[in-house]
Write a protein that holds these residues in place. Structure first.
Motif, PDB file in Angstrom:
ATOM      1  N   PRO A  42       0.801  -1.234   0.000  1.00 34.48           N
ATOM      2  CA  PRO A  42       0.000   0.000   0.000  1.00 34.48           C
ATOM      3  C   PRO A  42       0.831   1.282   0.000  1.00 34.48           C
ATOM      4  CG  PRO A  42       0.073  -0.931   2.201  1.00 34.48           C
ATOM      5  CD  PRO A  42       0.732  -1.937   1.292  1.00 34.48           C
ATOM      6  N   PHE A  43       2.139   1.163   0.211  1.00 30.59           N
ATOM      7  CA  PHE A  43       3.001   2.349   0.308  1.00 30.59           C
ATOM      8  C   PHE A  43       3.339   2.953  -1.050  1.00 30.59           C
ATOM      9  CE2 PHE A  43       5.679  -1.382  -0.011  1.00 30.59           C
ATOM     10  CZ  PHE A  43       6.582  -1.025  -0.995  1.00 30.59           C
ATOM     11  N   THR A  44       2.985   2.251  -2.132  1.00 31.75           N
ATOM     12  CA  THR A  44       3.375   2.719  -3.455  1.00 31.75           C
ATOM     13  C   THR A  44       2.167   2.813  -4.380  1.00 31.75           C
ATOM     14  OG1 THR A  44       5.009   2.429  -5.219  1.00 31.75           O
ATOM     15  CG2 THR A  44       3.857   0.448  -4.463  1.00 31.75           C
ATOM     16  N   GLU A  45       2.375   3.373  -5.566  1.00 26.20           N
ATOM     17  CA  GLU A  45       1.289   3.534  -6.519  1.00 26.20           C
ATOM     18  C   GLU A  45       0.874   2.194  -7.117  1.00 26.20           C
ATOM     19  OE1 GLU A  45       1.991   7.175  -9.133  1.00 26.20           O
ATOM     20  OE2 GLU A  45       3.989   6.800  -8.293  1.00 26.20           O
ATOM     21  N   LYS A  46      -0.341   2.143  -7.647  1.00 26.32           N
ATOM     22  CA  LYS A  46      -0.890   0.882  -8.155  1.00 26.32           C
ATOM     23  C   LYS A  46      -0.014   0.267  -9.232  1.00 26.32           C
ATOM     24  CE  LYS A  46      -4.876  -1.211 -10.442  1.00 26.32           C
ATOM     25  NZ  LYS A  46      -6.292  -1.083 -10.834  1.00 26.32           N
ATOM     26  N   TRP A  47       0.516   1.065 -10.147  1.00 28.20           N
ATOM     27  CA  TRP A  47       1.257   0.504 -11.273  1.00 28.20           C
ATOM     28  C   TRP A  47       2.573  -0.143 -10.853  1.00 28.20           C
ATOM     29  CZ3 TRP A  47       6.047   2.610 -12.550  1.00 28.20           C
ATOM     30  CH2 TRP A  47       6.337   3.870 -12.026  1.00 28.20           C
ATOM     31  N   LYS A  48       2.987   0.081  -9.599  1.00 27.46           N
ATOM     32  CA  LYS A  48       4.200  -0.544  -9.080  1.00 27.46           C
ATOM     33  C   LYS A  48       3.917  -1.811  -8.277  1.00 27.46           C
ATOM     34  CE  LYS A  48       7.234   3.491  -8.504  1.00 27.46           C
ATOM     35  NZ  LYS A  48       8.120   4.176  -7.522  1.00 27.46           N
ATOM     36  N   ARG A  49       2.675  -2.092  -8.001  1.00 27.12           N
ATOM     37  CA  ARG A  49       2.305  -3.206  -7.118  1.00 27.12           C
ATOM     38  C   ARG A  49       2.107  -4.496  -7.916  1.00 27.12           C
ATOM     39  NH1 ARG A  49      -2.444  -0.433  -3.358  1.00 27.12           N
ATOM     40  NH2 ARG A  49      -1.404   1.584  -3.066  1.00 27.12           N
ATOM     41  N   ASN A  50       2.997  -5.459  -7.692  1.00 28.51           N
ATOM     42  CA  ASN A  50       2.935  -6.726  -8.419  1.00 28.51           C
ATOM     43  C   ASN A  50       3.212  -7.890  -7.470  1.00 28.51           C
ATOM     44  OD1 ASN A  50       2.929  -5.529 -11.323  1.00 28.51           O
ATOM     45  ND2 ASN A  50       4.690  -4.563 -10.341  1.00 28.51           N
ATOM     46  N   SER A  51       2.701  -9.051  -7.828  1.00 28.40           N
ATOM     47  CA  SER A  51       2.995 -10.250  -7.025  1.00 28.40           C
ATOM     48  C   SER A  51       3.587 -11.329  -7.910  1.00 28.40           C
ATOM     49  CB  SER A  51       1.727 -10.780  -6.347  1.00 28.40           C
ATOM     50  OG  SER A  51       0.836 -11.351  -7.301  1.00 28.40           O
ATOM     51  N   PHE A  52       4.393 -12.192  -7.290  1.00 27.19           N
ATOM     52  CA  PHE A  52       4.920 -13.360  -8.005  1.00 27.19           C
ATOM     53  C   PHE A  52       4.711 -14.591  -7.127  1.00 27.19           C
ATOM     54  CE2 PHE A  52       8.075 -16.543  -9.090  1.00 27.19           C
ATOM     55  CZ  PHE A  52       7.897 -16.627 -10.465  1.00 27.19           C
ATOM     56  N   ALA A  53       3.905 -15.520  -7.617  1.00 27.74           N
ATOM     57  CA  ALA A  53       3.621 -16.775  -6.912  1.00 27.74           C
ATOM     58  C   ALA A  53       3.138 -16.528  -5.486  1.00 27.74           C
ATOM     59  CB  ALA A  53       4.854 -17.678  -6.919  1.00 27.74           C
ATOM     60  N   ALA A  54       2.328 -15.503  -5.310  1.00 30.06           N
ATOM     61  CA  ALA A  54       1.788 -15.215  -3.975  1.00 30.06           C
ATOM     62  C   ALA A  54       0.811 -16.315  -3.561  1.00 30.06           C
ATOM     63  CB  ALA A  54       1.087 -13.859  -3.974  1.00 30.06           C
ATOM     64  N   SER A  55       0.790 -16.605  -2.270  1.00 28.74           N
ATOM     65  CA  SER A  55      -0.061 -17.680  -1.758  1.00 28.74           C
ATOM     66  C   SER A  55      -0.954 -17.162  -0.637  1.00 28.74           C
ATOM     67  CB  SER A  55       0.804 -18.825  -1.238  1.00 28.74           C
ATOM     68  OG  SER A  55       0.012 -19.792  -0.570  1.00 28.74           O
ATOM     69  N   PHE A  56      -2.210 -17.606  -0.636  1.00 26.20           N
ATOM     70  CA  PHE A  56      -3.138 -17.256   0.437  1.00 26.20           C
ATOM     71  C   PHE A  56      -3.021 -18.222   1.615  1.00 26.20           C
ATOM     72  CE2 PHE A  56      -5.069 -15.348  -3.302  1.00 26.20           C
ATOM     73  CZ  PHE A  56      -5.571 -14.145  -2.840  1.00 26.20           C
ATOM     74  N   GLY A  57      -2.685 -19.464   1.332  1.00 25.16           N
ATOM     75  CA  GLY A  57      -2.642 -20.463   2.395  1.00 25.16           C
ATOM     76  C   GLY A  57      -4.004 -21.054   2.704  1.00 25.16           C
ATOM     77  N   PHE A  58      -5.019 -20.703   1.917  1.00 23.20           N
ATOM     78  CA  PHE A  58      -6.356 -21.296   2.073  1.00 23.20           C
ATOM     79  C   PHE A  58      -7.049 -21.237   0.713  1.00 23.20           C
ATOM     80  CE2 PHE A  58      -6.392 -16.973   4.035  1.00 23.20           C
ATOM     81  CZ  PHE A  58      -7.014 -16.280   3.004  1.00 23.20           C
ATOM     82  N   SER A  59      -8.093 -22.057   0.543  1.00 22.87           N
ATOM     83  CA  SER A  59      -8.805 -22.114  -0.735  1.00 22.87           C
ATOM     84  C   SER A  59     -10.007 -21.175  -0.772  1.00 22.87           C
ATOM     85  CB  SER A  59      -9.264 -23.546  -1.031  1.00 22.87           C
ATOM     86  OG  SER A  59     -10.054 -24.051   0.030  1.00 22.87           O
ATOM     87  N   THR A  60     -10.519 -20.801   0.392  1.00 25.81           N
ATOM     88  CA  THR A  60     -11.578 -19.799   0.500  1.00 25.81           C
ATOM     89  C   THR A  60     -11.250 -18.894   1.676  1.00 25.81           C
ATOM     90  OG1 THR A  60     -12.912 -21.259   1.927  1.00 25.81           O
ATOM     91  CG2 THR A  60     -13.396 -21.296  -0.444  1.00 25.81           C
ATOM     92  N   ILE A  61     -11.644 -17.647   1.593  1.00 27.59           N
ATOM     93  CA  ILE A  61     -11.365 -16.700   2.670  1.00 27.59           C
ATOM     94  C   ILE A  61     -12.166 -17.118   3.902  1.00 27.59           C
ATOM     95  CG2 ILE A  61     -11.522 -14.292   3.395  1.00 27.59           C
ATOM     96  CD1 ILE A  61     -11.243 -13.548   0.402  1.00 27.59           C
ATOM     97  N   PRO A  62     -11.479 -17.444   4.998  1.00 28.22           N
ATOM     98  CA  PRO A  62     -12.167 -18.040   6.149  1.00 28.22           C
ATOM     99  C   PRO A  62     -13.043 -17.076   6.945  1.00 28.22           C
ATOM    100  CG  PRO A  62      -9.838 -17.705   6.646  1.00 28.22           C
ATOM    101  CD  PRO A  62     -10.011 -17.362   5.192  1.00 28.22           C
ATOM    102  N   GLN A  63     -12.809 -15.783   6.811  1.00 25.34           N
ATOM    103  CA  GLN A  63     -13.598 -14.809   7.564  1.00 25.34           C
ATOM    104  C   GLN A  63     -14.346 -13.900   6.598  1.00 25.34           C
ATOM    105  OE1 GLN A  63     -11.413 -12.770  10.669  1.00 25.34           O
ATOM    106  NE2 GLN A  63      -9.982 -14.463  10.893  1.00 25.34           N
ATOM    107  N   LYS A  64     -15.659 -13.970   6.628  1.00 21.46           N
ATOM    108  CA  LYS A  64     -16.472 -13.202   5.681  1.00 21.46           C
ATOM    109  C   LYS A  64     -16.204 -11.706   5.777  1.00 21.46           C
ATOM    110  CE  LYS A  64     -20.309 -16.443   5.112  1.00 21.46           C
ATOM    111  NZ  LYS A  64     -21.783 -16.639   5.229  1.00 21.46           N
ATOM    112  N   LYS A  65     -15.911 -11.233   6.979  1.00 23.93           N
ATOM    113  CA  LYS A  65     -15.705  -9.798   7.142  1.00 23.93           C
ATOM    114  C   LYS A  65     -14.429  -9.318   6.452  1.00 23.93           C
ATOM    115  CE  LYS A  65     -13.435 -10.332  11.650  1.00 23.93           C
ATOM    116  NZ  LYS A  65     -13.515  -9.984  13.093  1.00 23.93           N
ATOM    117  N   MET A  66     -13.572 -10.253   6.062  1.00 27.84           N
ATOM    118  CA  MET A  66     -12.320  -9.896   5.392  1.00 27.84           C
ATOM    119  C   MET A  66     -12.460  -9.886   3.867  1.00 27.84           C
ATOM    120  SD  MET A  66      -9.872  -9.236   7.521  1.00 27.84           S
ATOM    121  CE  MET A  66      -9.376  -9.475   9.252  1.00 27.84           C
TER     122      MET A  66
END
Length: 205
Positions: A42-66
């Protein structure tokens, strides 16, 4: 709250680089009630924000409020690459964008690469019997007490990997971008001897 000094450092880093990449192992996972905001850059502009092989560690978001927070954070990313197809499904369902699915970065190195890195480890083979531990996060007191009791009973040395309280937590003398599991996989292959040993872990190899 960030201090003015910290903000100046972050701004200096932002100005110094054209792009940022975040990844891989469970960087977008939840730790209790804590949302992994920093790993959405969040510290940088959108066009600089990229991910490589990022992992959530779950198949569905466990908390609906998130769910809404994940949606906002993912929409604010530029290019998205995830490690698992389940992660791609999460991104697609929240943003209607189909991300790239890439191998875990550990598989981008061959056997010779890992052998070269292993030579730099500050942990070496042990001649006495030992217990090797590897825990994601903090060990519970129950685990610590049980391991200590077993070590005392059988006269075993305890070797803790991924322990931020130990001086040798960073195993390499120069900066190498490896995840904790990368270090364990390398260490096991290189340093396991024929001595009697036990392994305690809560992460999947």
């Amino acid at each position: 709250m960030q201090s003015t000094k910290d903000k100046k450092k972050i701004n200096a880093v932002d100005r110094a680089y054209h792009s940022f990449l975040v990844g891989s192992d469970q960087v977008w996972g939840l730790s209790g009630e804590s949302f992994p905001e920093v790993f959405f850059l969040p510290f940088t502009e959108k066009w600089k924000r990229n991910s490589f092989a990022a992992s959530f560690g779950f198949s569905t978001i466990p908390q609906k409020k998130m769910i809404h927070r994940y949606k906002e954070a993912l929409l604010a990313m530029n290019k998205i690459s995830v490690r698992e197809y389940e992660g791609a499904d999460i991104v697609k369902s929240l943003t209607n964008r189909l991300p790239f699915v890439h191998l875990d970065p550990t598989f981008l190195l061959n056997r010779n690469d890992w052998d070269d890195i292993a030579l730099q480890s500050t942990i070496h083979s042990h001649s006495k019997d030992y217990i090797l531990t590897y825990f994601l996060g903090c060990k519970s007191q129950v685990w610590s007490d049980g391991i200590n009791e077993l070590a005392l009973k059988d006269h075993l040395e305890i070797i803790n990997l991924n322990d931020v309280n130990q001086q040798n937590f960073f195993l390499f003398p120069r900066p190498i971008l490896l995840t904790c599991l990368d270090r364990l996989n390398m260490w096991l292959r290189t340093h396991f001897t024929e001595q009697r040993s036990l392994l305690f872990l809560n992460g999947v190899l």
